[in-house]
Design an enzyme around this catalytic site. Structure first.
Site, PDB file in Angstrom:
ATOM      1  N   LYS A 205      18.439 -22.807  12.203  1.00 21.03           N
ATOM      2  CA  LYS A 205      16.845 -22.764  12.393  1.00 21.03           C
ATOM      3  C   LYS A 205      16.090 -21.944  13.401  1.00 21.03           C
ATOM      4  CE  LYS A 205      14.233 -26.770  15.192  1.00 21.03           C
ATOM      5  NZ  LYS A 205      14.171 -27.484  16.088  1.00 21.03           N
ATOM      6  N   GLY A 266      19.098 -29.252  16.111  1.00 22.53           N
ATOM      7  CA  GLY A 266      20.279 -28.164  15.446  1.00 22.53           C
ATOM      8  C   GLY A 266      20.496 -29.669  15.376  1.00 22.53           C
ATOM      9  N   ARG A 267      21.711 -30.827  16.118  1.00 17.18           N
ATOM     10  CA  ARG A 267      23.016 -31.294  16.125  1.00 17.18           C
ATOM     11  C   ARG A 267      22.856 -32.131  15.454  1.00 17.18           C
ATOM     12  NH1 ARG A 267      21.316 -30.203  21.140  1.00 17.18           N
ATOM     13  NH2 ARG A 267      20.232 -31.577  22.558  1.00 17.18           N
ATOM     14  N   GLU A 352      26.398 -32.042  23.953  1.00 20.48           N
ATOM     15  CA  GLU A 352      25.171 -31.362  24.408  1.00 20.48           C
ATOM     16  C   GLU A 352      23.616 -32.203  24.413  1.00 20.48           C
ATOM     17  OE1 GLU A 352      24.640 -27.548  22.212  1.00 20.48           O
ATOM     18  OE2 GLU A 352      23.217 -28.446  21.037  1.00 20.48           O
ATOM     19  N   HIS A 383      51.991 -38.460  17.571  1.00 20.21           N
ATOM     20  CA  HIS A 383      52.801 -37.145  17.849  1.00 20.21           C
ATOM     21  C   HIS A 383      53.137 -35.913  19.374  1.00 20.21           C
ATOM     22  CE1 HIS A 383      55.427 -38.966  15.163  1.00 20.21           C
ATOM     23  NE2 HIS A 383      54.153 -39.288  14.093  1.00 20.21           N
ATOM     24  N   LYS A 508      24.406 -17.794  26.950  1.00 23.55           N
ATOM     25  CA  LYS A 508      24.193 -16.809  26.128  1.00 23.55           C
ATOM     26  C   LYS A 508      23.342 -15.837  26.727  1.00 23.55           C
ATOM     27  CE  LYS A 508      22.695 -20.522  22.612  1.00 23.55           C
ATOM     28  NZ  LYS A 508      22.103 -20.719  22.543  1.00 23.55           N
TER      29      LYS A 508
HETATM   30  O1  F6P Z   1      23.959 -22.846  21.203  1.00 21.80           O
HETATM   31  C1  F6P Z   1      23.136 -24.124  21.390  1.00 21.80           C
HETATM   32  C2  F6P Z   1      22.283 -24.213  20.269  1.00 21.80           C
HETATM   33  O2  F6P Z   1      21.451 -24.209  20.061  1.00 21.80           O
HETATM   34  C3  F6P Z   1      22.647 -25.760  19.370  1.00 21.80           C
HETATM   35  O3  F6P Z   1      22.089 -26.781  19.505  1.00 21.80           O
HETATM   36  C4  F6P Z   1      22.770 -24.954  17.947  1.00 21.80           C
HETATM   37  O4  F6P Z   1      23.121 -26.521  16.781  1.00 21.80           O
HETATM   38  C5  F6P Z   1      22.470 -24.301  17.808  1.00 21.80           C
HETATM   39  O5  F6P Z   1      22.543 -23.158  18.907  1.00 21.80           O
HETATM   40  C6  F6P Z   1      22.976 -23.263  16.401  1.00 21.80           C
HETATM   41  O6  F6P Z   1      20.944 -22.905  16.467  1.00 21.80           O
HETATM   42  P1  F6P Z   1      20.355 -22.089  15.306  1.00 21.80           P
HETATM   43  O7  F6P Z   1      20.532 -22.965  14.776  1.00 21.80           O
HETATM   44  O8  F6P Z   1      19.080 -21.493  15.693  1.00 21.80           O
HETATM   45  O9  F6P Z   1      21.530 -20.670  14.823  1.00 21.80           O
END
Ligand code: F6P
Length: 539
Positions: A205, A266-267, A352, A383, A508
């Site tokens: 994204k 994103g999610r 998240e 198992h 990060k």
């Molecule tokens: O680090 C978390 C995050 O921002 C997620 O929410 C997202 O899905 C992922 O990183 C990847 O982000 P991008 O699609 O911007 O690479």
């Protein structure tokens, strides 16, 4: 959010219900009510949601529904569907439902359907050309292998859907996924890839994510090494991003970039062009069916009364287990090897989204929020970690995901195992049963007395079962969208913004600070010591 959730009358009623039900055993609840299954199961299309093995009774369910009403869940759902700016900390709507819409949908007053349909048309074009053998690489060879490079929401949703739904016969389109910055994952994929026949989808994204950019650069270097430095690599890349400028700067021409809207998180984005790898894996018709399944869940969310609304019930049961039975984890056990990746996807979705500690006004929350979600595929887990579920000291609520499938012997055994696990984890094994089992195996009384305590299992593990006929694209889309909506409703009731993820930034930033060329001092003594050890180990 003026009143803290735990100060409300509904919350206090639930605390009382929790105290009443905590000492009770599920087998007693079943013994006391022959209609329990009928009372505590619901249907959505051909999906059966059985929550009769949850440690609730009618009064507790009523109190949970009172909580939903007191927290204005209906209003929350209307705001979600209406494209309100629910992700207010990031200044965005959360309009993943628009991605599966077929009728106009308004985000901040503008109809986004034309944009959504335009993106779908581009995805269809690429996926169909690929599957028809019409996409060609730089040297004219037919593209047969798609590698999705992305992470988090740009990886997990497409990964679970592609694995769940891809054909397994020879000649089927190969779709691989690379997420980790650890080069091993890409190396494994490239080891059996032909550069001439490979298309990389760079899915991000933001197009700033370290892992994705590093892997995309490595893929480009590999293509160059295989095809020659002077070769135009454009036919081997597609970008999916909200940051087309950055994708172009990477070297992917604009006509090979597909835009991702700002208003999808994103999610929640697997329904957008982030799902291109899925469309390539299963074909356009299958992808439409996946969207259709999600749409069924959307229509259900927005129209079903709270007491019959599956995502609302799933959310309330999670709140019950977390806040009133004190459970800190939640297991999702899929009785389908094709769904082995589902817990990883749900981990991001729920943890998240709802792994938060302040309410929408920024006030500290007075109750626990997202439990730790984990799980895997049955029967494999039986198992391994099921031992803890039977005899450990934790109460772990479980969702059993059970696509019934065909009548073949192994498939029948798979389903029998699913039902056996949910029943056995509820019933447990008491002293008389343990003694009888030992006696049946011919043990003398002295051995029976010695071994009996080791065979005891308290049972009473709460579970829900989501049972549906087959793992089709429609069924998977519906299942995933149900969990999306469960996550939203749960977050709404807890009073949190489920759509931002500021927490992940710290790590990060720290990684960047430790990164090559940085001369900033290590943040603490342990890190300093570890850095020194790393230097030594690297020689
Ligand atoms: O680090 C978390 C995050 O921002 C997620 O929410 C997202 O899905 C992922 O990183 C990847 O982000 P991008 O699609 O911007 O690479």
């Amino acid at each position: 959010m003026n009143q803290s959730i735990s100060d409300s009358a509904a919350w206090r009623a639930l605390e009382a219900a929790g105290q009443r039900l905590r000492p009770q055993h599920l087998t007693d609840l079943f013994a006391a009510d022959a209609t329990r299954f009928q009372r505590f199961s619901r249907q959505l299309g051909d999906l059966l949601f059985d929550f009769s093995k949850q440690r609730i009774d009618a009064a507790a369910l009523g109190a949970l529904l009172d909580l939903a009403k007191a927290r204005n869940v209906g209003d929350g759902i209307a705001q979600l569907a209406g494209g309100e700016m629910l992700n207010f900390t990031e200044g965005r709507a959360a309009q993943h439902m628009a991605l599966r819409a077929t009728t106009p949908v308004f985000v901040a007053g503008a109809d986004v359907l034309p944009e959504v349909l335009g993106t779908r048309a581009r995805m269809r074009e690429i996926a169909t050309a690929l599957r028809n053998g019409e996409l060609r690489g730089a040297r004219g060879k037919v593209i047969r292998h798609v590698v999705n490079i992305g992470i988090g929401g740009s990886d997990l949703g497409p990964r679970v859907a592609a694995r769940a739904l891809s054909a397994v016969e020879p000649g089927a389109t190969r779709v691989s996924f690379v997420a980790n910055i650890d080069p091993f994952e890409l190396d494994v994929v490239l080891a059996t890839a032909s550069a001439d026949e490979t298309l990389f989808i760079v899915a991000s994204k933001t197009f700033t994510t370290q892992e994705t950019l590093t892997n995309a650069q490595a893929a480009r270097a590999w293509l160059q090494s295989q095809l020659g430095a002077a070769t135009d690599l454009a036919p081997h890349f597609v970008a999916v991003s909200n940051n087309i400028e950055a994708a172009r700067a990477f070297g992917i021409p604009a006509e090979r970039c597909i835009a991702l809207p700002e208003w999808v998180g994103g999610r929640y984005s697997m329904w957008s062009a982030i799902g291109l790898s899925v469309a390539c894996a299963i074909g356009w018709e299958g992808f439409e069916q996946l969207l259709g399944g999600a749409r069924e869940a959307d229509n259900h969310l927005t129209s079903a009364p709270l007491e019959n609304n599956l995502p609302v019930l799933m959310a309330l049961l999670g709140i019950w287990n977390t806040n009133f039975l004190g459970c800190g984890s939640h297991a999702v056990l899929s009785y389908s090897q094709r769904l082995a990746d589902l817990p990883s996807y749900l981990q991001q979705l729920e943890m998240e989204s709802n792994g938060k500690r302040v309410d929408r006004d920024g006030n500290p929350l007075t109750c626990a929020t997202s439990p730790i979600l984990w799980g895997g595929a049955g029967t494999v887990g039986q198992h391994a970690y099921h031992q803890l579920l039977y005899q450990g000291t934790l109460t772990v609520p479980i969702d059993f995901i059970v696509p019934v499938g065909n009548d073949a012997p192994a498939q029948r055994m798979l389903i029998e195992n699913a039902l056996a696990q949910s029943a056995a984890l509820m019933q447990g094994r008491n002293e008389a049963q343990a003694r009888a089992q030992l006696a049946a195996s011919g043990k003398p009384e002295s051995e029976i007395a010695r071994l009996t305590p080791h065979l005891l299992s308290p049972g009473n593990q709460p579970s829900s079962t989501l049972l549906f006929p087959r793992l089709t694209p429609h069924a998977l889309g519906r299942l995933i969208a149900l969990y999306e909506h469960k996550t939203f409703v749960q977050g709404w009731i807890w009073g949190i913004n489920s759509f931002d993820q500021y927490g992940v930034e710290l790590g990060k930033l720290m990684a960047r600070a430790l990164g090559g060329g940085s001369d900033s001092a290590p943040p603490d003594g342990s890190t300093a010591g570890l850095l020194a050890a790393i230097r030594t180990m690297r020689g």
